[in-house]
Enzyme design. Structure first.
Site, PDB file in Angstrom:
ATOM      1  N   ASP A 110      -1.987   5.383   4.703  1.00  0.00           N
ATOM      2  CA  ASP A 110      -2.293   6.029   6.230  1.00  0.00           C
ATOM      3  C   ASP A 110      -1.254   5.965   6.860  1.00  0.00           C
ATOM      4  O   ASP A 110      -1.664   6.404   8.134  1.00  0.00           O
ATOM      5  CB  ASP A 110      -2.268   4.471   6.303  1.00  0.00           C
ATOM      6  CG  ASP A 110      -3.608   3.667   5.494  1.00  0.00           C
ATOM      7  OD1 ASP A 110      -3.976   4.536   5.083  1.00  0.00           O
ATOM      8  OD2 ASP A 110      -3.820   2.630   5.489  1.00  0.00           O
TER       9      ASP A 110
ATOM     10  N   TYR B  45      10.303   8.358  15.534  1.00  0.00           N
ATOM     11  CA  TYR B  45      10.134   8.569  14.425  1.00  0.00           C
ATOM     12  C   TYR B  45      11.434   9.374  13.429  1.00  0.00           C
ATOM     13  O   TYR B  45      11.970   9.231  12.794  1.00  0.00           O
ATOM     14  CB  TYR B  45       8.772   9.024  13.755  1.00  0.00           C
ATOM     15  CG  TYR B  45       8.870   8.801  12.034  1.00  0.00           C
ATOM     16  CD1 TYR B  45       8.793   7.896  11.863  1.00  0.00           C
ATOM     17  CD2 TYR B  45       8.651  10.531  11.178  1.00  0.00           C
ATOM     18  CE1 TYR B  45       8.301   8.139   9.946  1.00  0.00           C
ATOM     19  CE2 TYR B  45       9.072  10.263   9.725  1.00  0.00           C
ATOM     20  CZ  TYR B  45       8.631   9.397   9.378  1.00  0.00           C
ATOM     21  OH  TYR B  45       8.825   9.026   8.335  1.00  0.00           O
TER      22      TYR B  45
ATOM     23  N   LYS C 292       1.027  -1.228   0.109  1.00  0.00           N
ATOM     24  CA  LYS C 292       0.300  -0.252   0.286  1.00  0.00           C
ATOM     25  C   LYS C 292       0.771   1.218  -0.279  1.00  0.00           C
ATOM     26  O   LYS C 292       1.835   1.832   0.022  1.00  0.00           O
ATOM     27  CB  LYS C 292      -0.481   0.051   1.493  1.00  0.00           C
ATOM     28  CG  LYS C 292      -0.004   0.212   2.402  1.00  0.00           C
ATOM     29  CD  LYS C 292      -0.886   0.370   3.750  1.00  0.00           C
ATOM     30  CE  LYS C 292      -0.551   0.531   5.137  1.00  0.00           C
ATOM     31  NZ  LYS C 292      -1.575   0.276   6.007  1.00  0.00           N
TER      32      LYS C 292
ATOM     33  N   ARG D 204       4.539  -8.333   4.474  1.00  0.00           N
ATOM     34  CA  ARG D 204       4.001  -9.466   5.459  1.00  0.00           C
ATOM     35  C   ARG D 204       2.993 -10.232   5.515  1.00  0.00           C
ATOM     36  O   ARG D 204       2.801 -11.088   6.915  1.00  0.00           O
ATOM     37  CB  ARG D 204       4.495  -8.518   7.024  1.00  0.00           C
ATOM     38  CG  ARG D 204       3.650  -7.240   6.826  1.00  0.00           C
ATOM     39  CD  ARG D 204       3.565  -6.210   8.669  1.00  0.00           C
ATOM     40  NE  ARG D 204       3.872  -5.552   8.662  1.00  0.00           N
ATOM     41  CZ  ARG D 204       3.202  -4.575   9.430  1.00  0.00           C
ATOM     42  NH1 ARG D 204       3.897  -4.732  10.941  1.00  0.00           N
ATOM     43  NH2 ARG D 204       2.553  -2.874   9.863  1.00  0.00           N
TER      44      ARG D 204
ATOM     45  N   LYS E 227      14.497   7.809  11.236  1.00  0.00           N
ATOM     46  CA  LYS E 227      14.781   8.466   9.863  1.00  0.00           C
ATOM     47  C   LYS E 227      16.243   9.186   9.719  1.00  0.00           C
ATOM     48  O   LYS E 227      16.816   8.786   9.229  1.00  0.00           O
ATOM     49  CB  LYS E 227      14.012   9.379   9.165  1.00  0.00           C
ATOM     50  CG  LYS E 227      12.444   7.987   9.221  1.00  0.00           C
ATOM     51  CD  LYS E 227      12.651   7.632   8.057  1.00  0.00           C
ATOM     52  CE  LYS E 227      11.679   6.617   7.869  1.00  0.00           C
ATOM     53  NZ  LYS E 227      11.354   5.858   6.998  1.00  0.00           N
TER      54      LYS E 227
ATOM     55  N   ASN F 166      11.414   0.493   1.849  1.00  0.00           N
ATOM     56  CA  ASN F 166      10.637   1.504   1.710  1.00  0.00           C
ATOM     57  C   ASN F 166       9.457   0.985   3.321  1.00  0.00           C
ATOM     58  O   ASN F 166       9.497   1.785   3.828  1.00  0.00           O
ATOM     59  CB  ASN F 166      10.054   1.067   1.172  1.00  0.00           C
ATOM     60  CG  ASN F 166       8.473   1.879   0.849  1.00  0.00           C
ATOM     61  OD1 ASN F 166       8.016   3.527   0.686  1.00  0.00           O
ATOM     62  ND2 ASN F 166       6.751   1.271   1.498  1.00  0.00           N
TER      63      ASN F 166
HETATM   64  P1  NAP Z   1       2.395   3.380   4.496  1.00  0.00           P
HETATM   65  O1  NAP Z   1       0.842   3.520   3.795  1.00  0.00           O
HETATM   66  O2  NAP Z   1       1.691   3.428   6.692  1.00  0.00           O
HETATM   67  O3  NAP Z   1       2.902   2.208   4.534  1.00  0.00           O
HETATM   68  C1  NAP Z   1       3.697   1.854   5.130  1.00  0.00           C
HETATM   69  C2  NAP Z   1       4.065   0.140   4.629  1.00  0.00           C
HETATM   70  O4  NAP Z   1       5.052  -0.586   5.562  1.00  0.00           O
HETATM   71  C3  NAP Z   1       3.326  -1.238   4.700  1.00  0.00           C
HETATM   72  O5  NAP Z   1       2.989  -1.878   3.637  1.00  0.00           O
HETATM   73  C4  NAP Z   1       2.896  -2.245   6.233  1.00  0.00           C
HETATM   74  O6  NAP Z   1       2.433  -3.385   6.255  1.00  0.00           O
HETATM   75  C5  NAP Z   1       4.265  -1.994   5.814  1.00  0.00           C
HETATM   76  N1  NAP Z   1       5.737  -2.172   7.227  1.00  0.00           N
HETATM   77  C6  NAP Z   1       5.402  -1.667   8.296  1.00  0.00           C
HETATM   78  N2  NAP Z   1       6.087  -1.985   9.211  1.00  0.00           N
HETATM   79  C7  NAP Z   1       6.555  -3.365   7.929  1.00  0.00           C
HETATM   80  C8  NAP Z   1       7.612  -4.686   8.887  1.00  0.00           C
HETATM   81  N3  NAP Z   1       7.859  -5.001  10.002  1.00  0.00           N
HETATM   82  N4  NAP Z   1       7.774  -5.862   8.068  1.00  0.00           N
HETATM   83  C9  NAP Z   1       6.941  -5.498   6.301  1.00  0.00           C
HETATM   84  N5  NAP Z   1       6.123  -4.627   5.840  1.00  0.00           N
HETATM   85  C10 NAP Z   1       6.227  -3.299   7.437  1.00  0.00           C
HETATM   86  O7  NAP Z   1       2.572   4.377   4.606  1.00  0.00           O
HETATM   87  P2  NAP Z   1       3.771   5.057   3.727  1.00  0.00           P
HETATM   88  O8  NAP Z   1       3.451   6.824   3.563  1.00  0.00           O
HETATM   89  O9  NAP Z   1       3.556   4.492   2.658  1.00  0.00           O
HETATM   90  O10 NAP Z   1       5.404   5.135   3.947  1.00  0.00           O
HETATM   91  C11 NAP Z   1       6.040   4.537   3.214  1.00  0.00           C
HETATM   92  C12 NAP Z   1       7.533   5.091   3.578  1.00  0.00           C
HETATM   93  O11 NAP Z   1       7.649   5.933   3.560  1.00  0.00           O
HETATM   94  C13 NAP Z   1       7.751   4.953   4.808  1.00  0.00           C
HETATM   95  O12 NAP Z   1       9.040   4.371   5.076  1.00  0.00           O
HETATM   96  C14 NAP Z   1       7.653   6.283   5.222  1.00  0.00           C
HETATM   97  O13 NAP Z   1       8.368   6.589   6.937  1.00  0.00           O
HETATM   98  C15 NAP Z   1       8.162   7.102   4.565  1.00  0.00           C
HETATM   99  N6  NAP Z   1       7.637   8.424   4.594  1.00  0.00           N
HETATM  100  C16 NAP Z   1       6.546   8.426   4.209  1.00  0.00           C
HETATM  101  C17 NAP Z   1       5.953  10.316   4.188  1.00  0.00           C
HETATM  102  C18 NAP Z   1       5.144  10.575   4.136  1.00  0.00           C
HETATM  103  O14 NAP Z   1       4.418  11.723   3.763  1.00  0.00           O
HETATM  104  N7  NAP Z   1       3.798   9.239   3.735  1.00  0.00           N
HETATM  105  C19 NAP Z   1       6.825  11.519   4.025  1.00  0.00           C
HETATM  106  C20 NAP Z   1       7.672  10.404   4.272  1.00  0.00           C
HETATM  107  C21 NAP Z   1       8.451   9.493   4.483  1.00  0.00           C
HETATM  108  P3  NAP Z   1       1.380  -3.660   6.969  1.00  0.00           P
HETATM  109  O15 NAP Z   1      -0.011  -3.188   5.428  1.00  0.00           O
HETATM  110  O16 NAP Z   1       1.238  -4.956   7.411  1.00  0.00           O
HETATM  111  O17 NAP Z   1       0.670  -2.192   7.500  1.00  0.00           O
END
Ligand code: NAP
Length: 243
Positions: free
Chosen positions: A202, A166, A15, A37, A170, A89
């Site tokens: 999310d 958090y 996702k 996972r 990072k 990611n």
């Molecule tokens: P997200 O929609 O919450 O997706 C996070 C993903 O990580 C999900 O697929 C989740 O799987 C997976 N995950 C979490 N813990 C895990 C584990 N122990 N093993 C395997 N998979 C795991 O978040 P996102 O916004 O796309 O974020 C993706 C990355 O971008 C993250 O590293 C986040 O810190 C970084 N980021 C995001 C933003 C932003 O604005 N969104 C900004 C800066 C950086 P499940 O569905 O099973 O929970």
């Protein structure tokens, strides 16, 4: 970098930004292994991408679980013999995180376990496969919130986002990028930290300025870097991010 016969692993690919990174890499001609996972969520993601004619498969991968990581590495080695692109990611936030004076230390530990230790463990497990590639790339999903400089700059839009767990996770990912890039500088593996921007997923409670599709663009660009490109950098959509 030519995409022909390239193999990528994207962690947390079911996702959000990870799913869109997987889609865009596959659209560029890369065969993408989705690290997911939860088997049911993996099936939904694979069906979504396969229905667009994209070359993808899923591998069970919980980055908090050593055995799961080892099994994923074995599976990729057996099926493909190498890995060209690793996109770290997968990541979490935690509702009990917050400013350093009040955040739950247990929450900070949980976040560091997944975002830093999990990322480190996956990278170590995939390194032998990346060494088998003639031009490998590691992209670590960081965040501008991990910038020590911006956390101390009252003029920065990130200044007031005090999430000690958090942000520290990072910053630690950025340390991994710098040290790994230095360790690998005589090899064909480039390592960079990419902050995708503020993306509606999310993780952000669907706040943010960008769609997941837009947020995937910079990580994908760094996953497909040319051979003479940079390593050991930290970038966001606006350009280079200060450490
Ligand atoms: P997200 O929609 O919450 O997706 C996070 C993903 O990580 C999900 O697929 C989740 O799987 C997976 N995950 C979490 N813990 C895990 C584990 N122990 N093993 C395997 N998979 C795991 O978040 P996102 O916004 O796309 O974020 C993706 C990355 O971008 C993250 O590293 C986040 O810190 C970084 N980021 C995001 C933003 C932003 O604005 N969104 C900004 C800066 C950086 P499940 O569905 O099973 O929970």
């Amino acid at each position: 970098m030519s995409s022909t016969n390239r193999i990528a692993l994207v962690t947390g690919a079911n996702k959000g930004i990870g799913l869109e990174i997987a889609r865009q890499l596959a659209q560029a001609g890369v065969h993408v292994v989705l690290g997911v996972r939860n088997a049911q969520r993996a099936g939904v993601a694979v069906d979504d991408l396969s229905s667009q004619g994209l070359s993808v498969e899923a591998v069970p991968l919980n980055i908090d679980d050593k055995a799961s990581i080892a099994a994923a590495a074995d599976s990729i080695l057996t099926k493909h013999g190498k890995l060209d692109i690793l996109v770290n990611n997968a990541g979490i936030v935690d509702a009990a995180d917050g400013p350093p004076s009040t955040a739950s230390p247990d929450a900070a530990k949980r976040i560091l376990e997944t975002n830093f230790i999990g990322t480190l463990a996956v990278t170590q497990a995939m390194l032998p496969l990346l060494h088998k590639s003639s031009a490998a790339r590691i992209v670590n999903l960081s965040s501008s919130l991990g910038s020590l400089t911006l956390n101390g700059d009252p003029a920065s839009p990130y200044y007031s986002a005090r999430l000690i767990g958090y942000n520290a996770s990072k910053a630690a990912v950025n340390m991994l990028t710098v040290q790994m890039a230095e360790e690998l500088k005589e090899t064909a593996i480039l390592v960079n930290s990419v902050s995708p921007g503020y993306v509606r997923t999310d993780l952000t409670g669907h706040t943010g300025f960008m769609t997941p599709e837009e947020g995937a663009k910079l990580p994908v660009k760094y996953a497909l870097l040319d051979d003479d490109a940079v390593s050991g950098t930290f970038v966001e959509p606006g350009g280079v991010t200060p450490w």
